[in-house]
Write an enzyme that holds these catalytic residues in place. Structure first.
Site, PDB file in Angstrom:
ATOM      1  N   GLY A  97      -9.117   6.796 -42.255  1.00 31.58           N
ATOM      2  CA  GLY A  97      -8.444   7.056 -43.531  1.00 31.58           C
ATOM      3  C   GLY A  97      -7.909   5.774 -44.155  1.00 31.58           C
TER       4      GLY A  97
ATOM      5  N   CYS B  21      -5.513  18.838 -35.687  1.00 34.52           N
ATOM      6  CA  CYS B  21      -4.673  17.768 -36.232  1.00 34.52           C
ATOM      7  C   CYS B  21      -3.206  18.158 -36.259  1.00 34.52           C
ATOM      8  CB  CYS B  21      -5.154  17.403 -37.623  1.00 34.52           C
ATOM      9  SG  CYS B  21      -5.351  18.835 -38.664  1.00 34.52           S
TER      10      CYS B  21
ATOM     11  N   GLU C 283      -1.926  10.361 -30.796  1.00 37.42           N
ATOM     12  CA  GLU C 283      -2.600  11.652 -30.842  1.00 37.42           C
ATOM     13  C   GLU C 283      -3.652  11.695 -29.739  1.00 37.42           C
ATOM     14  OE1 GLU C 283      -5.113  12.308 -34.277  1.00 37.42           O
ATOM     15  OE2 GLU C 283      -4.264  14.304 -34.473  1.00 37.42           O
TER      16      GLU C 283
ATOM     17  N   GLU D 282      -6.560  13.693 -45.337  1.00 35.03           N
ATOM     18  CA  GLU D 282      -5.918  14.578 -44.347  1.00 35.03           C
ATOM     19  C   GLU D 282      -6.172  13.934 -42.986  1.00 35.03           C
ATOM     20  OE1 GLU D 282      -4.205  17.150 -45.099  1.00 35.03           O
ATOM     21  OE2 GLU D 282      -4.934  17.895 -47.024  1.00 35.03           O
TER      22      GLU D 282
ATOM     23  N   GLY E  16      -9.951  13.328 -41.177  1.00 33.40           N
ATOM     24  CA  GLY E  16     -10.369  12.624 -39.973  1.00 33.40           C
ATOM     25  C   GLY E  16      -9.226  11.797 -39.440  1.00 33.40           C
ATOM     26  N   SER E  17      -9.575  10.724 -38.752  1.00 38.62           N
ATOM     27  CA  SER E  17      -8.543   9.939 -38.074  1.00 38.62           C
ATOM     28  C   SER E  17      -7.789   9.043 -39.058  1.00 38.62           C
ATOM     29  CB  SER E  17      -9.191   9.085 -36.990  1.00 38.62           C
ATOM     30  OG  SER E  17     -10.122   8.223 -37.581  1.00 38.62           O
ATOM     31  N   THR E  18      -6.585   8.671 -38.677  1.00 41.00           N
ATOM     32  CA  THR E  18      -5.770   7.810 -39.531  1.00 41.00           C
ATOM     33  C   THR E  18      -6.434   6.445 -39.712  1.00 41.00           C
ATOM     34  OG1 THR E  18      -3.743   8.994 -39.030  1.00 41.00           O
ATOM     35  CG2 THR E  18      -3.495   6.698 -39.685  1.00 41.00           C
TER      36      THR E  18
ATOM     37  N   LYS F  55     -20.538  15.092 -46.111  1.00 40.16           N
ATOM     38  CA  LYS F  55     -21.078  14.671 -44.814  1.00 40.16           C
ATOM     39  C   LYS F  55     -20.298  15.348 -43.683  1.00 40.16           C
ATOM     40  CE  LYS F  55     -20.237  11.213 -41.967  1.00 40.16           C
ATOM     41  NZ  LYS F  55     -20.479  11.825 -40.641  1.00 40.16           N
TER      42      LYS F  55
HETATM   43  P1  TAP Z   1     -13.039  10.229 -37.607  1.00 33.79           P
HETATM   44  O1  TAP Z   1     -13.667   9.339 -36.622  1.00 33.79           O
HETATM   45  O2  TAP Z   1     -12.102   9.657 -38.579  1.00 33.79           O
HETATM   46  O3  TAP Z   1     -14.232  10.957 -38.343  1.00 33.79           O
HETATM   47  C1  TAP Z   1     -14.064  11.816 -39.443  1.00 33.79           C
HETATM   48  C2  TAP Z   1     -15.288  11.758 -40.309  1.00 33.79           C
HETATM   49  O4  TAP Z   1     -15.388  10.455 -40.903  1.00 33.79           O
HETATM   50  C3  TAP Z   1     -16.598  11.967 -39.542  1.00 33.79           C
HETATM   51  O5  TAP Z   1     -17.516  12.650 -40.371  1.00 33.79           O
HETATM   52  C4  TAP Z   1     -17.026  10.525 -39.301  1.00 33.79           C
HETATM   53  O6  TAP Z   1     -18.383  10.392 -39.018  1.00 33.79           O
HETATM   54  C5  TAP Z   1     -16.640   9.879 -40.609  1.00 33.79           C
HETATM   55  N1  TAP Z   1     -16.503   8.425 -40.580  1.00 33.79           N
HETATM   56  C6  TAP Z   1     -16.370   7.613 -39.496  1.00 33.79           C
HETATM   57  N2  TAP Z   1     -16.269   6.321 -39.920  1.00 33.79           N
HETATM   58  C7  TAP Z   1     -16.320   6.340 -41.286  1.00 33.79           C
HETATM   59  C8  TAP Z   1     -16.255   5.334 -42.303  1.00 33.79           C
HETATM   60  N3  TAP Z   1     -16.113   4.044 -42.018  1.00 33.79           N
HETATM   61  N4  TAP Z   1     -16.319   5.701 -43.600  1.00 33.79           N
HETATM   62  C9  TAP Z   1     -16.442   7.012 -43.924  1.00 33.79           C
HETATM   63  N5  TAP Z   1     -16.532   7.998 -43.017  1.00 33.79           N
HETATM   64  C10 TAP Z   1     -16.465   7.682 -41.708  1.00 33.79           C
HETATM   65  O7  TAP Z   1     -12.255  11.415 -36.918  1.00 33.79           O
HETATM   66  P2  TAP Z   1     -12.806  12.420 -35.849  1.00 33.79           P
HETATM   67  O8  TAP Z   1     -12.775  11.779 -34.517  1.00 33.79           O
HETATM   68  O9  TAP Z   1     -14.085  12.990 -36.288  1.00 33.79           O
HETATM   69  O10 TAP Z   1     -11.709  13.584 -35.972  1.00 33.79           O
HETATM   70  C11 TAP Z   1     -10.527  13.567 -35.289  1.00 33.79           C
HETATM   71  C12 TAP Z   1      -9.382  13.119 -36.190  1.00 33.79           C
HETATM   72  O11 TAP Z   1      -9.334  13.853 -37.394  1.00 33.79           O
HETATM   73  C13 TAP Z   1      -8.054  13.328 -35.539  1.00 33.79           C
HETATM   74  O12 TAP Z   1      -7.256  12.179 -35.691  1.00 33.79           O
HETATM   75  C14 TAP Z   1      -7.453  14.482 -36.303  1.00 33.79           C
HETATM   76  O13 TAP Z   1      -6.075  14.522 -36.325  1.00 33.79           O
HETATM   77  C15 TAP Z   1      -8.019  14.310 -37.648  1.00 33.79           C
HETATM   78  N6  TAP Z   1      -8.051  15.587 -38.337  1.00 33.79           N
HETATM   79  C16 TAP Z   1      -7.167  15.780 -39.345  1.00 33.79           C
HETATM   80  C17 TAP Z   1      -7.142  16.971 -40.006  1.00 33.79           C
HETATM   81  C18 TAP Z   1      -6.152  17.175 -41.096  1.00 33.79           C
HETATM   82  S1  TAP Z   1      -6.327  18.449 -42.020  1.00 33.79           S
HETATM   83  N7  TAP Z   1      -5.173  16.371 -41.308  1.00 33.79           N
HETATM   84  C19 TAP Z   1      -8.044  17.984 -39.691  1.00 33.79           C
HETATM   85  C20 TAP Z   1      -8.935  17.762 -38.678  1.00 33.79           C
HETATM   86  C21 TAP Z   1      -8.939  16.526 -38.012  1.00 33.79           C
HETATM   87  P3  TAP Z   1     -18.864  10.525 -37.477  1.00 33.79           P
HETATM   88  O14 TAP Z   1     -18.627  11.930 -37.094  1.00 33.79           O
HETATM   89  O15 TAP Z   1     -20.248  10.235 -37.452  1.00 33.79           O
HETATM   90  O16 TAP Z   1     -18.021   9.540 -36.714  1.00 33.79           O
END
Ligand code: TAP
Length: 482
Positions: free
Chosen positions: A241, A292, A389, A258, A236-238, A184
């Site tokens: 996770g 990230c 963050e 991650e 994604g976000s902590t 996804k």
């Molecule tokens: P999240 O809100 O955590 O979203 C990540 C993914 O998870 C998206 O596809 C999201 O869908 C989905 N998601 C949301 N709620 C979920 C649930 N309850 N169950 C399963 N999946 C769910 O993070 P974001 O705002 O997209 O990304 C930013 C964060 O990612 C930052 O904290 C960043 O540090 C972290 N990040 C980490 C890394 C590594 S490698 N450590 C790399 C890139 C980003 P939607 O898009 O529809 O919300």
């Protein structure tokens, strides 16, 4: 201030043809969703609607998992590694052939500058497939344990900051090891994953080996909860996770997470200042700071702090912020209104808590989501901008006097993803790298990525590694594992 003006150098968008609506990619075909509410994906630089995308329901996720299971059992897990490798090489080559199309689409959907999607995201995505293609027939020699075998059907959920690149980090190792996937993409950046589905068709990948389901958090949760998933790979976000870790506790599902970061970029007084300033810019203003492992905290030795901050501000005055499709643009659009609101809220908290706020004062376009490169000085450890963050083009500057103090401050965070060290002393680099609780430590550089190098976090930045030989470990079972 810029010494001379650049004429506009827009990349053409004629190389991509964006369909007005998209279905889901299940069992090798694009199919209609079974009743979710379609959503629009917009260009964050202009707020133009690019396409309407399907929302996968739990039933759609179930169909995708079944397709993946069938492909796993009948074809992919039985195929020789050498033959799997041929498909991965084919995908890598198609990504290279269609690189311009992917770069333009990524920039339109994500808002990142075209020079980054063209020179970083797409080439690295292709490199990931090339690298893992090479492993497919050599898993027995990768020191993974006795008799490495695939895990099964893998559920993969990725964020919006590097949409195609994160897809490649997930899909390439999974396929190389003989697994099939249901992936996804993020709600705000689904288009390059859907174009990748076309690449799978073009490469004649057996139907069901890769399935792409679009949607928001509920679709991701349906993947996490599906009993037919053997392993989860999440970036994604902590917070999300942690929710995933709780959801799968007590099940047989394996997971790699991650998550977020608050990386320290540490500048010693013997560092070459101009190079360090470029390293700071690359560390936090690359990809609008939506990274990230960004160097979002600068720790600078006190006796050179004024000089470093002065040169940093002068350099930020030369960054071009604006149209991501212009080849001269350095900083593009913030990916979504929601992310812009979060950046605004956290920077307001920084000013309210007493830090000094400075921004480059550059002009911003009238439509779309934008934020000026911003520097906070007079930051203390307890400030939210030093702890949380921000995931935007904002850096917090703190100072230190001794290497020991730099280590203590760098490690004073719930995260542990990345760090940078700028000094001319090799012995200090080695000592610091040993002390820092971070998955990756760069020395006299920052934000360098390579498929051969493992990447991942300590503490609340997650667990498991992606890339390199270590990244294969999550995608195989060995010896007596069931
Ligand atoms: P999240 O809100 O955590 O979203 C990540 C993914 O998870 C998206 O596809 C999201 O869908 C989905 N998601 C949301 N709620 C979920 C649930 N309850 N169950 C399963 N999946 C769910 O993070 P974001 O705002 O997209 O990304 C930013 C964060 O990612 C930052 O904290 C960043 O540090 C972290 N990040 C980490 C890394 C590594 S490698 N450590 C790399 C890139 C980003 P939607 O898009 O529809 O919300």
């Amino acid at each position: 201030m810029p010494t001379f003006e650049y004429a506009p150098a827009p990349e053409s968008r004629a190389v991509v043809d964006i369909a007005s609506s998209h279905g889901l990619f299940i069992g090798g075909e694009f199919v209609e969703a079974t009743g979710g509410k379609p959503f629009k994906t917009v260009n964050p630089a202009t707020e133009e609607v690019l396409s309407e995308v399907s929302e996968a329901t739990a039933d759609d996720v179930d169909a995708a998992v079944r397709a993946a299971r069938s492909a796993y059992t009948r074809v992919w897990s039985r195929m020789s590694g050498a033959d799997r490798g041929k498909y991965l090489y084919r995908i890598a080559r198609i990504l290279q052939e269609r690189a311009r199309e992917f770069a333009v689409l990524e920039t339109l959907d994500n808002g990142k500058p075209i020079k980054e999607s063209r020179d970083v995201d797409v080439p690295l995505a292709a490199a990931h497939f090339f690298y893992h293609a090479g492993w497919a027939d050599k898993l027995s020699y990768a020191a993974l344990g006795d008799d490495p075998r695939p895990v099964g059907v893998v559920g993969q959920v990725i964020p919006w900051n590097f949409p195609l690149l994160m897809l490649s980090w997930k899909i390439a190792p999974a396929l190389a090891c003989g697994n099939t996937v249901v992936l996804k993409p993020a709600e705000t950046t689904p288009l390059t994953a859907l174009l990748f589905a076309e690449v799978c068709q073009q490469a004649e990948l057996p139907p069901g080996v890769v399935n792409i389901v679009t949607g928001a958090g509920a679709t991701g949760q349906a993947i996490v909860d599906h009993p037919g998933i053997d392993k989860l790979a999440f970036t994604g976000s902590t917070n999300v996770g942690k929710m995933i870790a709780r959801s799968i506790a007590g099940t047989r599902k394996k997971a790699t997470l991650e998550l977020g970061g608050k990386g320290a970029n540490i500048i010693f007084d013997d560092a070459p200042v101009d190079q360090a300033v470029e390293g700071i810019v690359n560390g936090i203003f690359f990809n609008q700071g939506h990274v990230c492992c960004a160097g979002s905290r600068i720790l600078v030795q006190e006796n050179v702090a004024d000089e470093v901050v002065r040169r940093l501000k002068r350099r930020l005055g030369t960054l071009r912020v604006g149209d991501p499709m212009d080849k001269n643009t350095d900083v593009g659009a913030i990916n979504s209104r929601a992310q812009l609101t979060r950046i605004e809220e956290l920077t307001a908290a920084g000013a309210a808590e007493g830090a000094d706020r400075w921004d480059s004062g550059c002009e911003l376009p009238g439509t779309g989501f934008w934020f000026r490169p911003t520097v906070f000085t007079e930051v203390s450890q307890s400030h939210r901008i030093a702890q949380e963050e921000i995931f935007g083009p904002v850096v917090s500057v703190l100072t230190f006097r001794t290497p020991g103090e730099a280590v203590a401050k760098a490690n004073n965070t719930p995260y542990g993803l990345s760090a940078g060290i700028w000094t001319e002393k090799g012995s200090r680099i080695l000592w610091m790298a040993d002390q820092l609780r971070a998955g990756v430590v760069w020395a006299n550089t920052f934000n360098k990525f390579d498929p051969t190098s493992p990447f991942g976090g300590y503490k609340e930045s997650g667990y498991g590694r992606e890339g390199g030989r270590h990244g294969l470990e999550a995608y195989v079972k060995t010896g007596g594992d069931q």
